[in-house]
Scaffold this motif. Structure first.
Motif, mmCIF file in Angstrom:
data_model
loop_
_atom_site.group_PDB
_atom_site.id
_atom_site.type_symbol
_atom_site.label_atom_id
_atom_site.label_comp_id
_atom_site.label_asym_id
_atom_site.label_seq_id
_atom_site.Cartn_x
_atom_site.Cartn_y
_atom_site.Cartn_z
ATOM 1 N N PHE A 141 0.812 -1.366 -0.027
ATOM 2 C CA PHE A 141 -0.190 -0.150 0.036
ATOM 3 C C PHE A 141 1.149 1.506 -0.158
ATOM 4 C CE2 PHE A 141 -3.575 -2.456 1.298
ATOM 5 C CZ PHE A 141 -4.238 -2.348 0.450
ATOM 6 N N GLN A 148 0.341 4.184 -2.750
ATOM 7 C CA GLN A 148 0.858 5.348 -2.254
ATOM 8 C C GLN A 148 -0.436 6.524 -1.567
ATOM 9 O OE1 GLN A 148 2.631 7.568 -5.822
ATOM 10 N NE2 GLN A 148 4.157 5.558 -6.160
ATOM 11 N N GLU A 149 -1.604 5.772 -2.015
ATOM 12 C CA GLU A 149 -2.229 7.168 -0.690
ATOM 13 C C GLU A 149 -3.238 5.298 0.361
ATOM 14 O OE1 GLU A 149 -6.931 7.476 -1.594
ATOM 15 O OE2 GLU A 149 -5.401 8.317 -3.372
ATOM 16 N N PHE A 150 -2.492 5.984 1.035
ATOM 17 C CA PHE A 150 -3.398 5.072 2.669
ATOM 18 C C PHE A 150 -4.030 5.591 3.227
ATOM 19 C CE2 PHE A 150 -1.877 3.116 6.908
ATOM 20 C CZ PHE A 150 -1.735 2.520 6.932
ATOM 21 N N SER A 151 -4.908 4.844 3.508
ATOM 22 C CA SER A 151 -6.500 5.251 3.514
ATOM 23 C C SER A 151 -7.139 4.321 4.628
ATOM 24 C CB SER A 151 -7.481 5.440 2.223
ATOM 25 O OG SER A 151 -7.628 3.893 1.703
ATOM 26 N N PHE A 152 -7.991 4.546 4.965
ATOM 27 C CA PHE A 152 -8.694 3.983 6.389
ATOM 28 C C PHE A 152 -8.779 2.137 5.550
ATOM 29 C CE2 PHE A 152 -12.519 2.170 8.640
ATOM 30 C CZ PHE A 152 -11.626 1.789 9.976
ATOM 31 N N THR A 153 -9.437 2.012 4.412
ATOM 32 C CA THR A 153 -9.329 1.099 3.884
ATOM 33 C C THR A 153 -8.367 -0.029 3.702
ATOM 34 O OG1 THR A 153 -11.251 2.132 2.738
ATOM 35 C CG2 THR A 153 -10.085 -0.633 1.764
ATOM 36 N N SER A 154 -7.017 0.592 3.650
ATOM 37 C CA SER A 154 -5.752 0.002 3.472
ATOM 38 C C SER A 154 -5.447 -0.538 5.022
ATOM 39 C CB SER A 154 -4.091 0.800 2.952
ATOM 40 O OG SER A 154 -4.764 1.972 3.992
ATOM 41 N N LEU A 155 -6.096 0.285 6.060
ATOM 42 C CA LEU A 155 -5.408 0.090 7.120
ATOM 43 C C LEU A 155 -5.831 -1.236 7.494
ATOM 44 C CD1 LEU A 155 -3.806 0.933 10.228
ATOM 45 C CD2 LEU A 155 -5.984 2.609 10.483
#
Length: 155
Positions: free
Chosen positions: A64, A69-76
């Motif tokens: 991710f 290169q975009e860290f969002s709540f979904t990636s967390l």
């Protein structure tokens, strides 16, 4: 590898998931049905599973961060999924074993004492001055007592 919740080795009562999860860090378990104690151990397959969960979480994190290169709540949430699965599966790897009785020490006649010091029959060592006991106290009254060099002298 069998995925079963632990059972009391004495009466066979199955431990529920919440109690099994709490038992992971304890050393002993007392059964509510029979009252007997058991040793708590973890199955050896749990440790590689923990390593796989940690590596999968790290791989998701690297993917991710580098590719998306975009860290969002979904990636967390996706990074936390392997750890959540490990959390849910870990109580199935708890094992209960009966407590082994303690080994009895050998009989006094069979014991070998390697640290024993044999003294002559009089109870005194040969290097001691006559009139002194084995502990170093004078055998008579207080008259033969030497002052303690560690205490201060009175003037």
């Amino acid at each position: 590898m069998r995925l079963m919740l632990p059972k009391c080795p004495h009466c066979g009562k199955q431990v529920n998931w919440f109690r099994a999860w709490a038992l992971k860090t304890r050393g002993e378990y007392r059964c509510g049905k029979c009252g007997e104690c058991s040793n708590v151990s973890l199955d050896k397959a749990l440790y590689p599973l923990a390593a796989v969960a940690a590596i999968a979480g790290a791989v998701f994190f690297v993917l991710f961060v580098t590719l998306v290169q975009e860290f969002s709540f979904t990636s967390l949430v996706l990074i936390a999924v392997p750890f959540l699965l490990f959390f849910l599966i870990s109580p199935f790897f708890v094992r209960l074993r009966p407590i082994q009785p303690a080994k009895m020490p050998p009989a006094p006649g069979q014991m070998h004492d390697t640290q024993r010091v044999d003294l002559p029959r009089g109870g005194q060592r040969q290097s001691q001055a006559p009139g002194r006991t084995a502990r170093g106290a004078p055998s008579g009254g207080e008259s033969g007592r030497r002052p303690n060099p560690r205490t201060a002298r009175r003037l």
